[in-house]
Scaffold this motif. Structure first.
Motif, PDB file in Angstrom:
ATOM      1  N   ALA A 150       0.833  -1.207   0.000  1.00  0.00           N
ATOM      2  CA  ALA A 150       0.000   0.000   0.000  1.00  0.00           C
ATOM      3  C   ALA A 150       0.868   1.258   0.000  1.00  0.00           C
ATOM      4  CB  ALA A 150      -0.929  -0.003   1.214  1.00  0.00           C
ATOM      5  N   SER A 151       2.044   1.167   0.601  1.00  0.00           N
ATOM      6  CA  SER A 151       2.972   2.301   0.623  1.00  0.00           C
ATOM      7  C   SER A 151       3.590   2.520  -0.754  1.00  0.00           C
ATOM      8  CB  SER A 151       4.071   2.058   1.659  1.00  0.00           C
ATOM      9  OG  SER A 151       3.514   1.925   2.952  1.00  0.00           O
ATOM     10  N   TYR A 152       3.976   1.435  -1.398  1.00  0.00           N
ATOM     11  CA  TYR A 152       4.536   1.517  -2.752  1.00  0.00           C
ATOM     12  C   TYR A 152       3.497   2.097  -3.710  1.00  0.00           C
ATOM     13  CZ  TYR A 152       6.902  -0.100  -7.037  1.00  0.00           C
ATOM     14  OH  TYR A 152       7.518  -0.177  -8.267  1.00  0.00           O
ATOM     15  N   CYS A 153       2.263   1.609  -3.593  1.00  0.00           N
ATOM     16  CA  CYS A 153       1.180   2.136  -4.425  1.00  0.00           C
ATOM     17  C   CYS A 153       0.863   3.586  -4.052  1.00  0.00           C
ATOM     18  CB  CYS A 153      -0.071   1.270  -4.280  1.00  0.00           C
ATOM     19  SG  CYS A 153       0.084  -0.371  -5.032  1.00  0.00           S
ATOM     20  N   GLY A 154       1.026   3.909  -2.772  1.00  0.00           N
ATOM     21  CA  GLY A 154       0.801   5.283  -2.331  1.00  0.00           C
ATOM     22  C   GLY A 154       1.785   6.242  -2.973  1.00  0.00           C
ATOM     23  N   LEU A 155       3.038   5.815  -3.073  1.00  0.00           N
ATOM     24  CA  LEU A 155       4.043   6.643  -3.736  1.00  0.00           C
ATOM     25  C   LEU A 155       3.688   6.827  -5.209  1.00  0.00           C
ATOM     26  CD1 LEU A 155       6.745   8.152  -3.600  1.00  0.00           C
ATOM     27  CD2 LEU A 155       7.884   5.990  -4.140  1.00  0.00           C
ATOM     28  N   CYS A 156       3.212   5.762  -5.831  1.00  0.00           N
ATOM     29  CA  CYS A 156       2.809   5.834  -7.234  1.00  0.00           C
ATOM     30  C   CYS A 156       1.668   6.836  -7.430  1.00  0.00           C
ATOM     31  CB  CYS A 156       2.393   4.448  -7.728  1.00  0.00           C
ATOM     32  SG  CYS A 156       2.027   4.372  -9.497  1.00  0.00           S
ATOM     33  N   HIS A 157       0.683   6.791  -6.546  1.00  0.00           N
ATOM     34  CA  HIS A 157      -0.439   7.735  -6.631  1.00  0.00           C
ATOM     35  C   HIS A 157       0.030   9.167  -6.386  1.00  0.00           C
ATOM     36  CE1 HIS A 157      -4.275   5.452  -7.064  1.00  0.00           C
ATOM     37  NE2 HIS A 157      -3.478   4.442  -6.757  1.00  0.00           N
ATOM     38  N   SER A 158       0.958   9.343  -5.461  1.00  0.00           N
ATOM     39  CA  SER A 158       1.492  10.684  -5.207  1.00  0.00           C
ATOM     40  C   SER A 158       2.254  11.205  -6.422  1.00  0.00           C
ATOM     41  CB  SER A 158       2.413  10.671  -3.983  1.00  0.00           C
ATOM     42  OG  SER A 158       1.672  10.550  -2.785  1.00  0.00           O
ATOM     43  N   LEU A 159       2.978  10.330  -7.083  1.00  0.00           N
ATOM     44  CA  LEU A 159       3.707  10.732  -8.288  1.00  0.00           C
ATOM     45  C   LEU A 159       2.745  11.214  -9.371  1.00  0.00           C
ATOM     46  CD1 LEU A 159       6.385   7.902  -8.418  1.00  0.00           C
ATOM     47  CD2 LEU A 159       6.887  10.352  -8.354  1.00  0.00           C
ATOM     48  N   LYS A 160       1.640  10.497  -9.522  1.00  0.00           N
ATOM     49  CA  LYS A 160       0.654  10.904 -10.520  1.00  0.00           C
ATOM     50  C   LYS A 160       0.012  12.236 -10.134  1.00  0.00           C
ATOM     51  CE  LYS A 160      -3.605   9.492 -12.856  1.00  0.00           C
ATOM     52  NZ  LYS A 160      -4.697   8.493 -12.909  1.00  0.00           N
ATOM     53  N   LYS A 161      -0.328  12.365  -8.859  1.00  0.00           N
ATOM     54  CA  LYS A 161      -0.968  13.590  -8.376  1.00  0.00           C
ATOM     55  C   LYS A 161      -0.038  14.795  -8.504  1.00  0.00           C
ATOM     56  CE  LYS A 161      -1.302  14.116  -3.937  1.00  0.00           C
ATOM     57  NZ  LYS A 161      -1.704  13.932  -2.523  1.00  0.00           N
ATOM     58  N   GLN A 162       1.245  14.589  -8.183  1.00  0.00           N
ATOM     59  CA  GLN A 162       2.196  15.695  -8.161  1.00  0.00           C
ATOM     60  C   GLN A 162       2.778  16.004  -9.546  1.00  0.00           C
ATOM     61  OE1 GLN A 162       1.289  16.494  -4.890  1.00  0.00           O
ATOM     62  NE2 GLN A 162       3.421  16.978  -4.446  1.00  0.00           N
ATOM     63  N   SER A 163       3.016  14.947 -10.342  1.00  0.00           N
ATOM     64  CA  SER A 163       3.749  15.149 -11.601  1.00  0.00           C
ATOM     65  C   SER A 163       3.133  14.469 -12.817  1.00  0.00           C
ATOM     66  CB  SER A 163       5.197  14.652 -11.432  1.00  0.00           C
ATOM     67  OG  SER A 163       5.857  15.379 -10.415  1.00  0.00           O
ATOM     68  N   GLY A 164       1.934  13.929 -12.672  1.00  0.00           N
ATOM     69  CA  GLY A 164       1.277  13.311 -13.818  1.00  0.00           C
ATOM     70  C   GLY A 164       1.799  11.913 -14.115  1.00  0.00           C
ATOM     71  N   ARG A 165       1.344  11.352 -15.226  1.00  0.00           N
ATOM     72  CA  ARG A 165       1.734   9.974 -15.567  1.00  0.00           C
ATOM     73  C   ARG A 165       3.227   9.849 -15.850  1.00  0.00           C
ATOM     74  NH1 ARG A 165      -2.248   6.659 -15.383  1.00  0.00           N
ATOM     75  NH2 ARG A 165      -4.394   7.251 -15.897  1.00  0.00           N
ATOM     76  N   ILE A 166       3.832  10.910 -16.361  1.00  0.00           N
ATOM     77  CA  ILE A 166       5.277  10.851 -16.609  1.00  0.00           C
ATOM     78  C   ILE A 166       6.029  10.696 -15.289  1.00  0.00           C
ATOM     79  CG2 ILE A 166       5.624  13.363 -16.517  1.00  0.00           C
ATOM     80  CD1 ILE A 166       7.396  10.872 -18.878  1.00  0.00           C
ATOM     81  N   GLY A 167       5.485  11.288 -14.240  1.00  0.00           N
ATOM     82  CA  GLY A 167       6.101  11.155 -12.922  1.00  0.00           C
ATOM     83  C   GLY A 167       6.043   9.731 -12.410  1.00  0.00           C
ATOM     84  N   GLN A 168       4.953   9.030 -12.743  1.00  0.00           N
ATOM     85  CA  GLN A 168       4.808   7.645 -12.295  1.00  0.00           C
ATOM     86  C   GLN A 168       5.905   6.737 -12.844  1.00  0.00           C
ATOM     87  OE1 GLN A 168       0.486   7.382 -13.434  1.00  0.00           O
ATOM     88  NE2 GLN A 168       0.330   6.288 -11.479  1.00  0.00           N
ATOM     89  N   LEU A 169       6.471   7.112 -13.973  1.00  0.00           N
ATOM     90  CA  LEU A 169       7.527   6.298 -14.576  1.00  0.00           C
ATOM     91  C   LEU A 169       8.817   6.325 -13.763  1.00  0.00           C
ATOM     92  CD1 LEU A 169       7.063   7.183 -18.362  1.00  0.00           C
ATOM     93  CD2 LEU A 169       6.253   5.153 -17.140  1.00  0.00           C
ATOM     94  N   THR A 170       8.900   7.237 -12.800  1.00  0.00           N
ATOM     95  CA  THR A 170      10.096   7.310 -11.953  1.00  0.00           C
ATOM     96  C   THR A 170       9.948   6.474 -10.682  1.00  0.00           C
ATOM     97  OG1 THR A 170       9.404   9.215 -10.591  1.00  0.00           O
ATOM     98  CG2 THR A 170      10.395   9.701 -12.740  1.00  0.00           C
ATOM     99  N   LEU A 171       8.817   5.825 -10.512  1.00  0.00           N
ATOM    100  CA  LEU A 171       8.519   5.068  -9.289  1.00  0.00           C
ATOM    101  C   LEU A 171       9.682   4.163  -8.877  1.00  0.00           C
ATOM    102  CD1 LEU A 171       6.361   4.230  -7.155  1.00  0.00           C
ATOM    103  CD2 LEU A 171       5.615   2.481  -8.785  1.00  0.00           C
ATOM    104  N   SER A 172      10.037   4.202  -7.590  1.00  0.00           N
ATOM    105  CA  SER A 172      11.155   3.381  -7.117  1.00  0.00           C
ATOM    106  C   SER A 172      10.904   2.855  -5.708  1.00  0.00           C
ATOM    107  CB  SER A 172      12.457   4.193  -7.127  1.00  0.00           C
ATOM    108  OG  SER A 172      12.481   5.106  -6.048  1.00  0.00           O
ATOM    109  N   PHE A 173      11.528   1.721  -5.415  1.00  0.00           N
ATOM    110  CA  PHE A 173      11.474   1.167  -4.065  1.00  0.00           C
ATOM    111  C   PHE A 173      12.266   2.041  -3.096  1.00  0.00           C
ATOM    112  CE2 PHE A 173      10.898  -2.725  -6.693  1.00  0.00           C
ATOM    113  CZ  PHE A 173       9.671  -3.121  -6.186  1.00  0.00           C
TER     114      PHE A 173
END
Length: 279
Positions: free
Chosen positions: A22-45
């Motif tokens: 849920a935390s990993y997915c939370g970071l992914c959602h924050s990336l989308k909210k803050q920087s859009g779908r391009i931001g989600q591509l930076t998702l990292s552990f």
């Protein structure tokens, strides 16, 4: 971004693993909210760890929600939200952008150039909002690049540049915890940099690229020496962690620090042994 800071799933309870997911997915959602779908591509552990660390330290109000997404189009999945997930998302985008610039300048990687350009619009706003972190990123990556071009092989100094970057990213605010977070981030960053160098040593030598372990690789004790160096970096990281008053998700964080970070190391070492056997 690097993928070395992960959990060791077999040692986690089911509830703990679900919280981590849920935390990993939370970071992914924050990336989308803050920087859009391009931001989600930076998702990292790696930045998931930072979000968990700051959440455990500051204990903000954290909301758990459920939703579908591209990665989970059929069933809803849980994700966590709070200001520290948003912060970790912003740091992830900043770090990825400046790393892309560095890769383009040093190695002329076209993919890095294109991805960096795609992130540029978001980064301009983030650099203004996080002036301190952005400045340390720019300055230390530039210093690291210059040091690498000089073919200097002082392992501690080279890793220290990336350590200085992570030290600043770990500090959310200049408060009573800033000093400890800086120290923890410093050794955390050195560990990541050196683990990346350890994994890439053969390919870097083959391609004529810089690697801080170049001289050490010539020694018969290379594996033992690398293991000792990496253990020292993580020992210092964990030492500071244990000084922080963290209760929430503490066992997940300990799982990462004492077991998870060695997952890729074990895989790399086994792969290297197999390659040598085949040779």
């Amino acid at each position: 971004m690097f993928g070395y800071i992960v959990v060791h799933k077999p040692e986690l309870k089911v509830r703990e693993y679900e919280t981590y997911r849920a935390s990993y997915c939370g970071l992914c959602h924050s990336l989308k909210k803050q920087s859009g779908r391009i931001g989600q591509l930076t998702l990292s552990f790696d930045m998931t760890f930072l979000a968990l660390l700051l959440t455990g330290l500051y204990e903000p109000e954290t909301v758990t929600k459920s939703a579908r997404c591209i990665a989970h189009p059929v069933e809803k999945h849980f994700y966590r939200e709070n200001r520290y997930f948003d912060y970790a998302a912003d740091m992830n985008v900043l770090l990825t952008y400046y790393k892309c610039l560095d890769d383009w300048q040093d190695e002329r990687k076209l993919t890095a150039c294109l991805f960096g350009q795609a992130l540029k619009g978001n980064v301009k706003k983030l650099a203004e909002r996080y002036e301190r972190q952005s400045r340390y990123l720019r300055d230390n990556l530039a210093a690291l690049s210059a040091y690498e071009k000089e073919k200097q092989y002082d392992i501690d100094k080279t890793a220290g540049f990336f350590g200085a970057i992570m030290a600043e990213l770990f500090v959310y605010a200049e408060d009573e915890w800033a000093e400890k977070l800086r120290r923890m981030g410093f050794y955390f960053g050195k560990f990541i940099y050196l683990m990346d160098a350890y994994e890439d040593i053969e390919e870097d030598l083959k391609q004529g690229r810089y690697n801080p372990f170049t001289e050490l690789y010539k020694k018969e004790t290379f594996e033992q020496d690398c293991q000792q160096i990496l253990k020292m970096m993580m020992a210092e990281t964990s030492k500071v962690f244990e000084q922080l008053p963290i209760l929430e998700d503490a066992e997940i964080l300990r799982n990462i620090l004492y077991a998870g970070v060695w997952t890729r190391y074990g895989q790399i070492r086994c792969r290297r042994k197999e390659t040598k056997k085949e040779a």
